[in-house]
Structures are given as C-alpha cells and as structure tokens.
Design an enzyme around this catalytic site. Sequence first.
Site, PDB file in Angstrom:
ATOM      1  N   HIS A   1       0.848  -1.189   0.000  1.00 19.63           N
ATOM      2  CA  HIS A   1       0.000   0.000   0.000  1.00 19.63           C
ATOM      3  C   HIS A   1       0.881   1.235   0.000  1.00 19.63           C
ATOM      4  O   HIS A   1       1.968   1.238   0.588  1.00 19.63           O
ATOM      5  CB  HIS A   1      -0.917   0.014   1.234  1.00 19.63           C
ATOM      6  CG  HIS A   1      -2.059   0.973   1.117  1.00 19.63           C
ATOM      7  ND1 HIS A   1      -1.933   2.308   1.386  1.00 19.63           N
ATOM      8  CD2 HIS A   1      -3.362   0.785   0.748  1.00 19.63           C
ATOM      9  CE1 HIS A   1      -3.101   2.911   1.198  1.00 19.63           C
ATOM     10  NE2 HIS A   1      -3.971   2.015   0.806  1.00 19.63           N
TER      11      HIS A   1
ATOM     12  N   ASP B   1      -8.116  -4.768  -0.052  1.00 15.40           N
ATOM     13  CA  ASP B   1      -8.650  -5.361  -1.277  1.00 15.40           C
ATOM     14  C   ASP B   1      -8.451  -6.875  -1.301  1.00 15.40           C
ATOM     15  O   ASP B   1      -9.238  -7.594  -1.918  1.00 15.40           O
ATOM     16  CB  ASP B   1      -7.973  -4.747  -2.500  1.00 15.40           C
ATOM     17  CG  ASP B   1      -8.211  -3.259  -2.604  1.00 15.40           C
ATOM     18  OD1 ASP B   1      -9.386  -2.856  -2.597  1.00 15.40           O
ATOM     19  OD2 ASP B   1      -7.242  -2.494  -2.665  1.00 15.40           O
TER      20      ASP B   1
END
Length: 375
Positions: free
Chosen positions: A261, A312
């Site tokens: 991320h 996700d």
Amino acid sequence: MAHEDFVKGLEGVLAAQSSICFIDGAAGRLTYRGIDIQDLAENSTFEETAYFLLFGTLPQQTELDAFIKQLQTEREVPAEIYTLLRTLPSTATPMEVLRTATSALSAYDPDGHDNSDAANVRKAVRLIAQMTTLTTAYDRIRRGLDPIQPDPSLSTAESFLYGLTGEKPHPSSARVFDVCLILHADHELNASTFAARVIASTLSDVHAAVTGAIGALAGSLHGGANQRVLEMLLEIGELDRVEAYVDNLFANKKKIMGFGHRVYRTMDPRATVLRKFAKQLGEDVGNTKWYEMAERIEQLAFDRKKLYPNVDFFSAPVFYTLNIPVDLFTPIFACSRIAGWVAHTVEQLRDNRLIRPLALYTGAEKANYIPMAER
C-alpha cells in the site's frame, strides 16, 4: 518553484486540512474522526458511520433513526435515470455507467442549483442512498431484467444484495457486507477523494465532485485491485496450487495482487478486520475455499517476502462468496466511499480556497516561433 521542492505524485505533501480521517501508516492505524476503524467495524453500521463522517458526531438514537429513514426514502432514483441506463451500450463498464448516471442525477435533484450548505448536505445524503440503486439497477438491466424497486425497510448493505437478486440476504451475509462498506467509507486524501475536493474547490456542485471521484476510482491504480485479486484466485483455482503459483510469481519478479500500500508500512488495519469476517462468512455459507486460498497466499507472501495484504485482498473472496459479479467490485467501493467523498466535499466547501498548485516546468527556456514556410 525549486527542483528540491518537487515531489512526484505529491507523495508526503500536505494538501488539505481535514478532521475526517487519520492514517498512521507506520503503525498501521486508521481512524474516522478519532475512532479506530476496528471499533467501528465491530460496533457500528454503515449508516451510523456515514452519519458520523458527514456530520462529525456520533448520532443519538433518534438522529440515527431519522438519518436511516432519510436514506431509505431517498434510495429510489427518477424514472428518467432508469431510461438512461437502458440506453447505454452493453459494452459500457459498470464504472462508466455509474459515472454517467451520477452526473445525470444532478439534473433531477430537488435542490437543483442551490449550493447552500444545507442543500449540499441534502444532496450528499441522496447520493449516499442512490449509489447502491444505480449499481444494482444497471446490473439487472444488462442481464435483461427489470430493476428491483428498493425496499425501504432494508439497510444499505441489505438493499444492495437484495437489489441484485430480489431475495433478502441472510443476516450473516448482510453483516459482513455492511462491515465492508464501513471499512471502505473513507481513507483520507486518496486519489478519488482529492479529485472530489479539487472539483468542489472551484465551487462546482456536489454531483460534479462525486462524478470526478468516480472517474478517479475507475483507474486501475486506485479502485480495481480487489477485482484483480479475485481474477488471481480464479486463475489459481485450487488450494493445492497456491504455493507453486506464488513461488512462480516471485521467481519471475511479479507482484501478488492485493499486497502492499502507498501509505501503510505494516498490515493494513482494514485487512486485519476483514480477514476475520471473511473467514466467518465462509463458514456461515459453507464455502471456505476462497478464504482458505487467500489465507495461504497471505502466509506465503509474508514468509517469502515479508509482504502484508491490503483491504482489497480479503474483500475479493468476500464479494465472490456473496455471488457478486466481479466487475461490480469497484462500484461497491464507490457505494461505500461515497460517504467519505461527500463528507470531504462538504468540508472543503465550508472553508474553501481554490486548489491550484504549481507545476515544475521542464520545457525549453526560450524558443522562437518559426513561420510555416520556414519549417
């Protein structure tokens, strides 16, 4: 502007003041208005979280009841929007349709061109309510079915799942989906939220800001990660093929979808929450295959490369277990993030200054115009 002041992608650059969301990437911490995301996921609902993001305080029961009633009342969209959805080509993606329909809604909004604060808040609430209707209605239309009229007795999570099939979801499925909506509701100045604030800063309307945000979310570097995670799981196919697949990716220096991320340097706190609920959902519906595959990939990625999953990664098996079409994964993101988008839009407009940064010029210092005949 000096070269040393330039930061590509604005990474680490402070671009706005906001009291809505805080991220501590080093510690893996995410809060909405000071409340830890894990507390909200465990104890709140999407409706209460949306109220909290938009209005800044946790509601009293009467306030929450009134807000839920307002969302339920505003969930239906004008008949002309359904007509629009039917006229769009079958080649249009759900995100393209969602973007177009959201823009069109502005023409039918009861508050019209009233951009007062009160009107903006009313528009914000309508958009939170209508985003799920747009998504599920188009899915049915493209399958040759009529949209299902929203049931005003259902929560946002229940309404979305009901809108796809016409069957009221199992409470466990609705609860896990509700948690997904909470987890995705805001994430500070991500690309789509920043796009919304930039548009709002021009004193354009709320619908324009949200339309721009949807356009940003549709990009493959922002909102499509969970769809690519599911595509990876489907490609692997079976639990006993996971290890060879992961090792082959690493051997060829390829990325595993759903890991890493831009902000977090440790575990994404949303992934920690969703891992637990993904396992619970699989057990409740009697299908743990996709969760088990995801869990095994997570173990291997950490053992081999010390990689952490993001939100996700676990939302993909959750959505697939709920039988949600793969190309609706990113629109679901919009159905959740709409709460953050409108909260940031309203916040921007309440203390507005046009967002107009500088660019570091890299072109010619001086050039002469050459007449056409001499070129």
